[in-house]
Motif scaffolding. Structure first.
Motif, PDB file in Angstrom:
ATOM      1  N   HIS A  87      56.765 -22.247  44.383  1.00  0.00           N
ATOM      2  CA  HIS A  87      57.392 -21.458  45.443  1.00  0.00           C
ATOM      3  C   HIS A  87      57.316 -19.958  45.165  1.00  0.00           C
ATOM      4  O   HIS A  87      57.413 -19.143  46.086  1.00  0.00           O
ATOM      5  N   LEU A  88      57.121 -19.573  43.899  1.00  0.00           N
ATOM      6  CA  LEU A  88      57.017 -18.146  43.570  1.00  0.00           C
ATOM      7  C   LEU A  88      55.749 -17.523  44.149  1.00  0.00           C
ATOM      8  O   LEU A  88      55.649 -16.299  44.251  1.00  0.00           O
ATOM      9  N   TYR A  89      54.789 -18.344  44.527  1.00  0.00           N
ATOM     10  CA  TYR A  89      53.550 -17.841  45.133  1.00  0.00           C
ATOM     11  C   TYR A  89      53.594 -17.858  46.652  1.00  0.00           C
ATOM     12  O   TYR A  89      52.621 -17.461  47.299  1.00  0.00           O
ATOM     13  N   ASN A  90      54.709 -18.324  47.237  1.00  0.00           N
ATOM     14  CA  ASN A  90      54.806 -18.331  48.695  1.00  0.00           C
ATOM     15  C   ASN A  90      54.667 -16.916  49.239  1.00  0.00           C
ATOM     16  O   ASN A  90      55.374 -16.015  48.800  1.00  0.00           O
ATOM     17  N   ILE A 108      53.113 -21.949  51.182  1.00  0.00           N
ATOM     18  CA  ILE A 108      51.747 -21.540  50.871  1.00  0.00           C
ATOM     19  C   ILE A 108      50.718 -22.532  51.410  1.00  0.00           C
ATOM     20  O   ILE A 108      50.900 -23.743  51.375  1.00  0.00           O
ATOM     21  N   ASN A 109      49.625 -21.986  51.977  1.00  0.00           N
ATOM     22  CA  ASN A 109      48.482 -22.778  52.417  1.00  0.00           C
ATOM     23  C   ASN A 109      47.268 -21.859  52.482  1.00  0.00           C
ATOM     24  O   ASN A 109      47.370 -20.652  52.246  1.00  0.00           O
ATOM     25  N   ASP A 110      46.131 -22.409  52.792  1.00  0.00           N
ATOM     26  CA  ASP A 110      44.891 -21.631  52.731  1.00  0.00           C
ATOM     27  C   ASP A 110      44.879 -20.462  53.694  1.00  0.00           C
ATOM     28  O   ASP A 110      44.325 -19.398  53.408  1.00  0.00           O
ATOM     29  N   ARG A 183      61.966 -18.425  46.464  1.00  0.00           N
ATOM     30  CA  ARG A 183      61.236 -18.037  47.679  1.00  0.00           C
ATOM     31  C   ARG A 183      60.817 -19.273  48.463  1.00  0.00           C
ATOM     32  O   ARG A 183      59.623 -19.544  48.635  1.00  0.00           O
ATOM     33  N   PHE A 184      61.784 -20.030  48.923  1.00  0.00           N
ATOM     34  CA  PHE A 184      61.485 -21.182  49.756  1.00  0.00           C
ATOM     35  C   PHE A 184      61.310 -20.741  51.209  1.00  0.00           C
ATOM     36  O   PHE A 184      61.676 -19.640  51.600  1.00  0.00           O
ATOM     37  N   GLU A 185      60.798 -21.664  52.000  1.00  0.00           N
ATOM     38  CA  GLU A 185      60.536 -21.359  53.408  1.00  0.00           C
ATOM     39  C   GLU A 185      61.830 -21.176  54.189  1.00  0.00           C
ATOM     40  O   GLU A 185      61.903 -20.330  55.094  1.00  0.00           O
ATOM     41  N   LYS A 186      62.882 -21.902  53.838  1.00  0.00           N
ATOM     42  CA  LYS A 186      64.147 -21.836  54.562  1.00  0.00           C
ATOM     43  C   LYS A 186      65.259 -21.132  53.790  1.00  0.00           C
ATOM     44  O   LYS A 186      66.365 -20.976  54.299  1.00  0.00           O
TER      45      LYS A 186
END
Length: 278
Positions: A87-90, A108-110, A183-186
């Motif tokens: 999640h740190l790379y989100n 995170i995604n492409d 750093r989560f999405e929510k």
């Protein structure tokens, strides 16, 4: 008649008492606290340097182990483990709910990796306690990427003394470097380090540290809170804020609550505001 008169006097005197808070905060912040601690005892110096004993060396070794352990625990707690916490790379989102679900960070995604990691936020909130006490809070936040951000807060407080028709004001500045540990999405949770400064004939600053979080509970709705602690001239200068936000595209409307502790007086405000993301 007597009841109404007594009520009117109570309102006038309570407003008059409340309007003294700013001047009381200023006076306390300008008062130098006397050092009442007794002097430290002096120890005679030896003519011969002492050689550490084996027991002392063992204590140094054990102490070094705990110092190193404490360092790694602190590093993990405040910064995180980039090798094991994905999640740190989100990446940073352009603005909350830009895709209908992501908050400050996007899972995170492409495609998200290719997005530009830069965002500037500004928001303004009107502070209201009663007709004799109100203010304004402007906040700016610059995020050059998802790791760190710079935040500036400016609060202007005003009070009217309805008894003698005088006004008082106080300017509170906060400058901070912030880091989101989670750093989560929510949901995101982080800390800040910086300085607090008060103008208006106080003109003093102090080190500050804080915590903050954002929860993106439902579509277009989020909740945020932040706490900053500091001391100026040995007196506490603390701020706490919590508010709900309704998001529309790259802007939002908000309603919330703020509590300020400036020396011994405490200030409570209902807040109404709006903000925009660039």
């Amino acid at each position: 008649m007597i009841k109404n008169t007594a009520l009117l006097i109570l309102v006038l005197f309570s407003s008059d008492f409340y309007a003294q808070k700013i001047e009381k905060s200023k006076n306390e912040l300008n008062t130098i606290k006397e050092d009442t601690r007794p002097p430290l005892p002096t120890t005679p110096e030896s003519d011969y340097p002492s050689t550490p004993s084996k027991e002392s060396k063992d204590h140094f070794g054990i102490g070094g182990f705990f110092v190193e352990l404490g360092f790694y625990i602190t590093l993990y707690t405040t910064i995180g483990d980039y090798r094991n916490e994905n999640h740190l790379y989100n990446p940073l989102s352009p603005y909350p709910f830009f895709n209908g679900k992501s908050g400050n960070f996007e899972k995170i995604n492409d495609t998200s990796i290719l997005k530009k990691q830069l965002r500037f936020e500004i928001e303004n909130h009107f502070l209201y306690s009663n007709s004799a006490s109100f203010g304004n809070h402007v906040k700016g936040k610059f995020r050059p990427f998802q790791h760190l951000y710079i935040q500036t807060d400016y609060r202007a407080l005003f009070e009217r003394n309805n008894f003698n028709k005088t006004n008082s004001n106080l300017s509170l500045y906060q400058f901070n470097l912030g880091y989101d540990r989670i750093r989560f999405e929510k949901f995101n949770l982080g800390w800040t380090l910086g300085a607090t400064y008060i103008a208006n004939n106080v003109n003093k600053a102090g080190f500050s540290y804080g915590l903050n979080t954002d929860i993106f509970a439902a579509k277009k709705m989020s909740f945020t809170s932040a706490m900053i602690w500091s001391k100026i001239n040995g007196k506490p200068v603390n701020t706490f804020e919590i508010r709900g936000k309704y998001h529309q595209k790259n802007y939002f409307y908000s309603i919330g609550y703020e509590n300020l502790r400036i020396a011994s007086p405490s200030y409570n405000f209902v807040t109404f505001g709006a903000g925009i993301y660039f």
